[in-house]
Design an enzyme around this catalytic site. Structure first.
Site, PDB file in Angstrom:
ATOM      1  N   PHE A   6      10.352 -45.212  29.595  1.00  0.00           N
ATOM      2  CA  PHE A   6       9.190 -45.867  30.214  1.00  0.00           C
ATOM      3  C   PHE A   6       9.249 -47.395  30.170  1.00  0.00           C
ATOM      4  O   PHE A   6       8.232 -48.043  29.961  1.00  0.00           O
ATOM      5  CB  PHE A   6       7.882 -45.386  29.563  1.00  0.00           C
ATOM      6  CG  PHE A   6       7.880 -43.946  29.150  1.00  0.00           C
ATOM      7  CD1 PHE A   6       8.142 -42.946  30.079  1.00  0.00           C
ATOM      8  CD2 PHE A   6       7.622 -43.573  27.848  1.00  0.00           C
ATOM      9  CE1 PHE A   6       8.146 -41.602  29.708  1.00  0.00           C
ATOM     10  CE2 PHE A   6       7.628 -42.238  27.462  1.00  0.00           C
ATOM     11  CZ  PHE A   6       7.892 -41.255  28.393  1.00  0.00           C
ATOM     12  N   HIS A   7      10.420 -47.985  30.438  1.00  0.00           N
ATOM     13  CA  HIS A   7      10.550 -49.448  30.367  1.00  0.00           C
ATOM     14  C   HIS A   7      11.123 -50.058  31.650  1.00  0.00           C
ATOM     15  O   HIS A   7      12.028 -50.894  31.585  1.00  0.00           O
ATOM     16  CB  HIS A   7      11.445 -49.845  29.179  1.00  0.00           C
ATOM     17  CG  HIS A   7      10.928 -49.401  27.852  1.00  0.00           C
ATOM     18  ND1 HIS A   7      11.735 -49.233  26.746  1.00  0.00           N
ATOM     19  CD2 HIS A   7       9.670 -49.096  27.450  1.00  0.00           C
ATOM     20  CE1 HIS A   7      11.009 -48.834  25.720  1.00  0.00           C
ATOM     21  NE2 HIS A   7       9.752 -48.741  26.123  1.00  0.00           N
ATOM     22  N   PRO A   8      10.649 -49.697  32.846  1.00  0.00           N
ATOM     23  CA  PRO A   8      11.200 -50.299  34.063  1.00  0.00           C
ATOM     24  C   PRO A   8      10.929 -51.796  34.123  1.00  0.00           C
ATOM     25  O   PRO A   8       9.832 -52.252  33.809  1.00  0.00           O
ATOM     26  CB  PRO A   8      10.468 -49.548  35.182  1.00  0.00           C
ATOM     27  CG  PRO A   8       9.195 -49.068  34.560  1.00  0.00           C
ATOM     28  CD  PRO A   8       9.547 -48.758  33.142  1.00  0.00           C
TER      29      PRO A   8
END
Length: 566
Positions: free
Chosen positions: A468-470
């Site tokens: 969850f780190h775009p």
């Protein structure tokens, strides 16, 4: 249409910060647009509650990637927050800054003012850290950093086994070097989530110059020539427009900030022309440079009933958790899932600083935030910190309500594959080392017959997913770089009155969780915006920082950074 000095698109990790800082003096009027509803849903505020928001159709955008060719052509679920606080209202709460080298690299790439020593004062400004004040920690900021209390038998065993594998014990991952193992700090305050909506936006509601609109999804940026003058948005089925007399500030995140730029005519010419969008500015970098951390989750059955699985699979266990939280604001409900972390060098001969992060959880499930297993279980979540893979995000049509196409390109490089396999092997060594070994009854996934590098890589391709780190899709860079989207003051190259302030501006992905770095970016951006506003007096600053590449109908400029008042 109504006029404000600043219009902010997105009330997430960055937008809430800007809304507070730009409105606190009362000198400037601010309109904050959030596509989602208010954050009144109770599970948002209970730390363990992100399991309830992970797939929520109202509070989560629920994106999916395109089929990933190196992950067995699977579409990967990408949750993103859709409420006040954005993803800071639904994330795993881990408080991590990244490494000193991350920010020094940003500066070295042509972004003056973004080195570690430049960013550290903003990290200290934003935080209320229970470790106390020091050269690298702050105690007066709005965002709380709360250390998870120790005394968990399984976590202590994980820490002890990691130390025996050469990783030092640390109490603070955020002082710069990062390498070590220990209990995480979380963005919690007295047993509740401390999102940016709680930390920044709630206090700012008393500012008379701040106006907040929820359920208001931006559809495009409004321009006069190459000057951004406002935002169109849909609310309750009706289209509205709001004018920014100074600046439009995009804080919609690494997926939707580039989407909105493309819908508004700023992006790769061929893409825009494909969907009949008039090209305001050809900027190939809009939507490119997408980076994310791929996580690979190793799960083990535990030999004692000391896991969250055991609590959640028992009515008495659930009741006990609830009573503990109600009485003391402590226990599993106040902490969440990931208790401990480790930053290590899975390939020490190639990296002088950690290349791999672990999230260790005393819970196991088929997917993150899914139904827990019936057995006692734990999870070692492993991710490569600085992947080489670069992907992209692009619009699918000229419809602003259609989700963008997302292609991360995980495990598309040889080094990414080697590092990920090495990280899995490191986790297996920790699991096989005392005192952890005595609690590991059996490997659940991968099973013990997965041994060779090829077998481990196949396992990673079959089960790897996002953590969850775009980031990186409107990256910061100098005017000489034709693929850069914003300059070092986060102004969109060649466009006046428009900045991007969120994790999409990261040139390279930070070594760790991205929420706190995004808050820092917004704190620093607020100072820049206010400084520029003061220098322009009652007028608007017009900047064209990409000389020699004028936009159509561009406002005339003089020199590399020309300023004038309108």
């Amino acid at each position: 249409m109504p006029n404000f000095d600043f219009v902010i698109v997105g009330a997430g990790s960055a937008g809430c910060v800007l809304a507070n800082r730009l409105s606190e003096s009362g000198k400037y009027s601010v309109c904050l647009l959030e596509a989602g509803p208010s954050d009144r849903y109770g599970w948002i505020h209970l730390p363990i509650g992100y399991a309830k928001t992970m797939f929520h159709k109202t509070y989560n955008w629920g994106f999916y990637t395109e089929p990933e060719p190196n992950l067995d052509n699977r579409k990967i679920y990408w949750p993103r927050g859709r409420t006040l606080g954005g993803s800071s209202s639904i994330n795993g709460l881990v408080y991590i800054r990244g490494q000193q080298r991350d920010y020094d690299e940003w500066a070295a790439l042509g972004n003056p003012g973004w080195g570690w020593n430049d960013c550290l004062p903003y990290f200290k400004r934003l935080e209320h850290n229970d470790l106390g004040a020091s050269a690298t920690t702050g105690v007066d900021g709005p965002l709380w950093a709360t250390t998870i209390p120790g005394k968990n038998k399984l976590v202590d065993a994980f820490i002890g086994a990691s130390q025996k594998n050469g990783v030092p014990l640390v109490s603070d991952f955020n002082s710069g070097p990062q390498e070590g193992v220990g209990y995480y700090q979380l963005t919690t305050r007295r047993g509740l989530r401390c999102s940016t909506a709680v930390a920044y936006l709630n206090p700012a509601r008393k500012h008379p110059s701040l106006h907040i609109e929820t359920d208001a999804q931006a559809t495009r940026i409004l321009f006069e020539g190459s000057l951004a003058v406002g935002v169109a948005y849909r609310q309750g089925g009706t289209l509205h427009e709001v004018r920014a007399t100074r600046e439009v500030l995009l804080c919609a995140g690494a997926l939707q900030s580039p989407q909105l730029l493309q819908l508004s005519g700023i992006g790769p010419t061929a893409l825009l022309q494909k969907f009949g969008i008039p090209v305001l500015r050809d900027v190939p970098g809009v939507g490119a440079n997408l980076q994310d951390h791929l996580q690979v989750r190793l799960m083990y059955e535990v030999s004692e009933k000391i896991t969250i699985n055991d609590e959640l699979n028992s009515l008495w266990g659930k009741a006990k958790m609830g009573l503990q939280w109600a009485a003391t604001r402590s226990g599993p409900l106040a902490i969440g899932i990931n208790l401990a972390g480790m930053f290590c060098r899975a390939l020490p001969e190639e990296n002088a600083t950690p290349d791999t992060q672990f999230h260790f959880a005393t819970v196991s499930a088929e997917q993150a935030a899914g139904k827990v297993h019936s057995f006692s279980g734990c999870t070692y979540s492993v991710c490569q910190l600085r992947p080489d893979a670069r992907g992209h995000v692009t619009i699918r049509s000229n419809d602003p309500f259609e989700a963008p196409a997302i292609q991360p390109n995980y495990l598309s490089t040889e080094r990414d594959c080697r590092t990920t396999v090495a990280g899995v092997r490191f986790a297996q060594r920790v699991a096989a080392t005392a005192p952890m070994k005595q609690y590991m009854k059996r490997p659940y996934r991968p099973q013990s017959d997965v041994q060779s590098d090829d077998e481990i890589l196949a396992f990673c391709r079959q089960y790897g997913t996002t953590i969850f780190h775009p980031s990186g899709t409107a990256r910061m860079g100098p005017a000489s770089d034709p693929t850069a989207v914003v300059d070092a003051r986060l102004r969109v190259h060649g466009i006046a009155g428009l900045r991007v302030v969120d994790c999409s501006i990261m040139p390279t992905l930070v070594s760790g969780n991205t929420n706190v770095p995004t808050v820092m970016i917004a704190e620093k951006a607020a100072d820049m915006i206010l400084e520029d506003a003061r220098s322009s007096g009652a007028g608007r600053i017009v900047v064209d920082s990409r000389v020699g590449q004028p936009a159509s109908n561009a406002v005339a400029t003089e020199g590399a950074l020309a300023l004038r008042k309108i």
